[in-house]
Design a protein around this motif. Structure first.
Motif, short mmCIF file in Angstrom:
data_model
loop_
_atom_site.label_atom_id
_atom_site.label_comp_id
_atom_site.label_asym_id
_atom_site.label_seq_id
_atom_site.Cartn_x
_atom_site.Cartn_y
_atom_site.Cartn_z
N GLU A 209 20.71 50.63 -10.79
CA GLU A 209 20.59 49.52 -9.86
C GLU A 209 20.77 50.00 -8.42
OE1 GLU A 209 22.86 45.29 -8.75
OE2 GLU A 209 23.67 46.62 -10.28
N VAL A 210 19.90 49.56 -7.54
CA VAL A 210 20.12 49.75 -6.10
C VAL A 210 21.07 48.65 -5.65
CG1 VAL A 210 19.07 49.73 -3.81
CG2 VAL A 210 17.89 50.86 -5.70
N VAL A 211 22.28 49.03 -5.28
CA VAL A 211 23.31 48.03 -4.97
C VAL A 211 23.36 47.68 -3.49
CG1 VAL A 211 24.69 48.72 -6.96
CG2 VAL A 211 25.15 49.76 -4.71
N ALA A 212 22.81 48.54 -2.63
CA ALA A 212 22.81 48.27 -1.19
C ALA A 212 21.78 49.17 -0.52
CB ALA A 212 24.19 48.51 -0.58
N ALA A 213 21.29 48.72 0.62
CA ALA A 213 20.30 49.52 1.35
C ALA A 213 20.46 49.28 2.84
CB ALA A 213 18.88 49.16 0.91
N MET A 214 20.25 50.34 3.62
CA MET A 214 20.29 50.20 5.07
C MET A 214 19.23 51.10 5.70
SD MET A 214 23.70 52.26 6.31
CE MET A 214 24.00 53.98 5.86
N LYS A 215 18.78 50.67 6.85
CA LYS A 215 17.88 51.50 7.65
C LYS A 215 18.72 52.16 8.74
CE LYS A 215 13.74 50.03 8.83
NZ LYS A 215 12.65 49.28 9.53
N ARG A 216 18.48 53.44 8.95
CA ARG A 216 19.18 54.18 10.00
C ARG A 216 18.16 54.61 11.05
NH1 ARG A 216 22.34 58.51 6.26
NH2 ARG A 216 20.16 59.07 5.87
N ASN A 228 25.09 61.65 13.76
CA ASN A 228 24.42 62.23 14.92
C ASN A 228 24.06 61.16 15.96
OD1 ASN A 228 24.38 64.93 13.98
ND2 ASN A 228 22.69 64.42 12.62
N GLY A 229 24.69 60.00 15.85
CA GLY A 229 24.48 58.96 16.84
C GLY A 229 23.50 57.88 16.45
N GLY A 230 23.06 57.89 15.20
CA GLY A 230 22.12 56.87 14.75
C GLY A 230 22.78 55.50 14.61
N GLN A 231 21.95 54.47 14.59
CA GLN A 231 22.40 53.10 14.41
C GLN A 231 21.95 52.61 13.04
OE1 GLN A 231 24.35 51.65 16.89
NE2 GLN A 231 24.19 53.72 17.77
N MET A 232 22.60 51.57 12.52
CA MET A 232 22.27 51.09 11.19
C MET A 232 22.00 49.60 11.19
SD MET A 232 26.08 51.23 9.47
CE MET A 232 27.47 50.37 10.24
N GLU A 233 21.23 49.18 10.21
CA GLU A 233 20.99 47.76 9.99
C GLU A 233 20.73 47.55 8.51
OE1 GLU A 233 16.52 46.67 10.87
OE2 GLU A 233 17.23 48.02 12.47
N ALA A 234 21.12 46.38 8.02
CA ALA A 234 20.86 46.06 6.62
C ALA A 234 19.35 46.08 6.36
CB ALA A 234 21.44 44.69 6.28
N ASN A 280 27.55 62.50 -3.65
CA ASN A 280 28.82 61.91 -3.20
C ASN A 280 28.61 61.20 -1.87
OD1 ASN A 280 29.94 63.15 -5.43
ND2 ASN A 280 30.70 64.90 -4.30
N ALA A 281 27.63 60.32 -1.83
CA ALA A 281 27.27 59.66 -0.58
C ALA A 281 28.40 58.77 -0.08
CB ALA A 281 26.01 58.82 -0.78
N HIS A 282 28.75 58.93 1.19
CA HIS A 282 29.77 58.06 1.78
C HIS A 282 29.25 56.62 1.82
CE1 HIS A 282 32.45 61.19 4.01
NE2 HIS A 282 32.20 61.52 2.77
N PHE A 283 30.15 55.67 1.66
CA PHE A 283 29.71 54.28 1.55
C PHE A 283 30.40 53.33 2.51
CE2 PHE A 283 32.44 55.50 -2.12
CZ PHE A 283 33.62 54.86 -1.73
N ARG A 284 31.22 53.82 3.43
CA ARG A 284 31.86 52.91 4.37
C ARG A 284 30.84 52.26 5.29
NH1 ARG A 284 35.54 55.06 9.19
NH2 ARG A 284 33.44 55.49 9.92
N ASN A 285 29.94 53.06 5.84
CA ASN A 285 28.95 52.52 6.78
C ASN A 285 28.05 51.48 6.12
OD1 ASN A 285 29.76 54.02 9.06
ND2 ASN A 285 28.58 55.80 8.40
N ILE A 286 27.59 51.78 4.93
CA ILE A 286 26.68 50.84 4.27
C ILE A 286 27.44 49.57 3.86
CG2 ILE A 286 26.87 51.61 1.85
CD1 ILE A 286 23.74 51.51 1.81
N ALA A 287 28.74 49.70 3.62
CA ALA A 287 29.55 48.51 3.33
C ALA A 287 29.69 47.65 4.57
CB ALA A 287 30.93 48.92 2.82
N GLU A 288 29.93 48.28 5.73
CA GLU A 288 30.02 47.53 6.98
C GLU A 288 28.70 46.85 7.32
OE1 GLU A 288 31.27 50.40 9.83
OE2 GLU A 288 33.37 50.39 9.19
N CYS A 289 27.62 47.51 6.94
CA CYS A 289 26.28 47.03 7.28
C CYS A 289 25.81 45.91 6.36
CB CYS A 289 25.32 48.21 7.23
SG CYS A 289 23.63 47.85 7.73
N THR A 290 26.15 46.02 5.08
CA THR A 290 25.61 45.09 4.08
C THR A 290 26.65 44.18 3.44
OG1 THR A 290 25.91 46.61 2.22
CG2 THR A 290 23.87 46.83 3.51
N GLY A 291 27.93 44.54 3.57
CA GLY A 291 28.98 43.78 2.91
C GLY A 291 29.18 44.17 1.46
#
Length: 316
Positions: A209-216, A228-234, A280-291
């Motif tokens: 299952e894809v549980v979350a996704a974000m564009k960087r 490297n200074g990128g921005q994120m969005e759900a 071992n992908a970090h998931f804090r950013n995607i959690a902040e972005c998608t909840g």
């Protein structure tokens, strides 16, 4: 199948990555385990050693029902696996799956072997092997690679994280400079995907299952990494993108991973080219972005597998 009440798991981490963002992920996983009534102990690779030819401390693993290997110390992971397989203790992700993601050339090899038609991969050439003490005494091979890849080209170390070991060579002079600098280091020459310059999509996959996704996105760098200074969005991933990410995870035998996709035909079309797969992908950013807290999803998946309610992912 096992009863999960009062079971214990072991979270294996790296002893030398102790700054805030790493430790935070470990605590998120431990809290997610508590929510599932699972005790998750923490152990790093300086506390547990791969030992051969003398008395081993592998008995330290005997009291655990499962292990989460949140590190890239493959030698330690393989030593643990020998003991764990005899006793039916599953390791999430397996050493083989972690190793397949850690080496980007191995990732592409396995995805290609899985199905040459199933995956669109960045056109890549593996740099010929040399040694740091020898260097590249002859760089004639670069002419052939130039014809295949063209300029600008991306030069990427096979082992690296957060986009830190990825370089852009605009011409032959820069390609030669990076080639000589990286002599003795495994690396790839890759085609620069102009349509996805500074932008990519990260899909977080757990099980099937894809549980979350974000564009960087980065306005200043060809790499979209947030470090490297990128921005994120759900991001609302299409079915095509989700299917692609899940197939990649299954092909590599991963239980969970972050799959990075590139846009080949512009952002109005699905991102359909695999850039990297991160065990071992970090998931804090995607959690902040998608909840969505991926740690919760990982522990729920592990609990279902232990209870026999979900089949575990396997390579192939």
């Amino acid at each position: 199948m096992m009863a999960t009440k009062n079971i214990r798991g072991l979270l294996v981490t790296n002893a030398f990555l102790k700054n805030g963002k790493f430790v935070e992920h470990y605590e998120w996983l431990r809290e997610a385990a508590r929510q599932q009534e699972i005790r998750l102990d923490l152990c790093d690779n300086a506390m547990l050693h791969a030992i051969y030819g003398m008395e081993s401390d592998e008995a330290k693993l005997a009291s655990y029902s499962f292990i989460i290997f949140w590190d890239k110390d493959i030698r330690l992971a393989k030593w643990m696996e020998r003991y764990c397989q005899k006793r039916g203790i599953p390791i999430f992700n397996t050493p083989e799956a972690v190793a397949a993601c850690d080496d980007k050339s191995e990732t592409f090899r396995l995805l290609t072997e899985a199905s040459e038609e199933a995956f669109s991969l960045i056109p890549s050439v593996v740099a010929p092997l040399t040694f740091a003490t020898v260097g590249y005494t002859d760089v004639d091979f670069l002419s052939s690679i130039e014809k295949q890849i063209g300029y600008p080209m991306v030069i990427k170390e096979c082992f690296g994280s957060f986009g830190w070991q990825v370089y852009l060579a605009k011409d032959r002079e820069e390609a030669l400079s990076y080639t000589k600098k990286l002599a003795g280091t495994p690396f790839l020459y890759q085609k620069f995907i102009a349509a996805s310059a500074g932008v990519d999509v990260r899909l977080q996959v757990v099980g099937t299952e894809v549980v979350a996704a974000m564009k960087r996105r980065s306005k200043t760098d060809f790499r979209a990494n947030l470090s490297n200074g990128g921005q994120m969005e759900a991001y609302e991933a299409s079915q095509e993108e989700c299917d692609l990410a899940v197939r990649a995870v299954l092909a590599l035998g991963l239980d969970f991973a972050g799959v990075d996709l590139l846009f080949v035909s512009g952002e109005d079309k699905p991102a359909n080219m695999i850039c990297e797969v991160n065990s071992n992908a970090h998931f804090r950013n995607i959690a902040e972005c998608t909840g969505v807290n991926t740690a919760d999803k990982i522990m729920q998946y592990i609990k279902r597998v232990l209870e026999g309610k979900q089949e575990r992912n396997h390579r192939g």
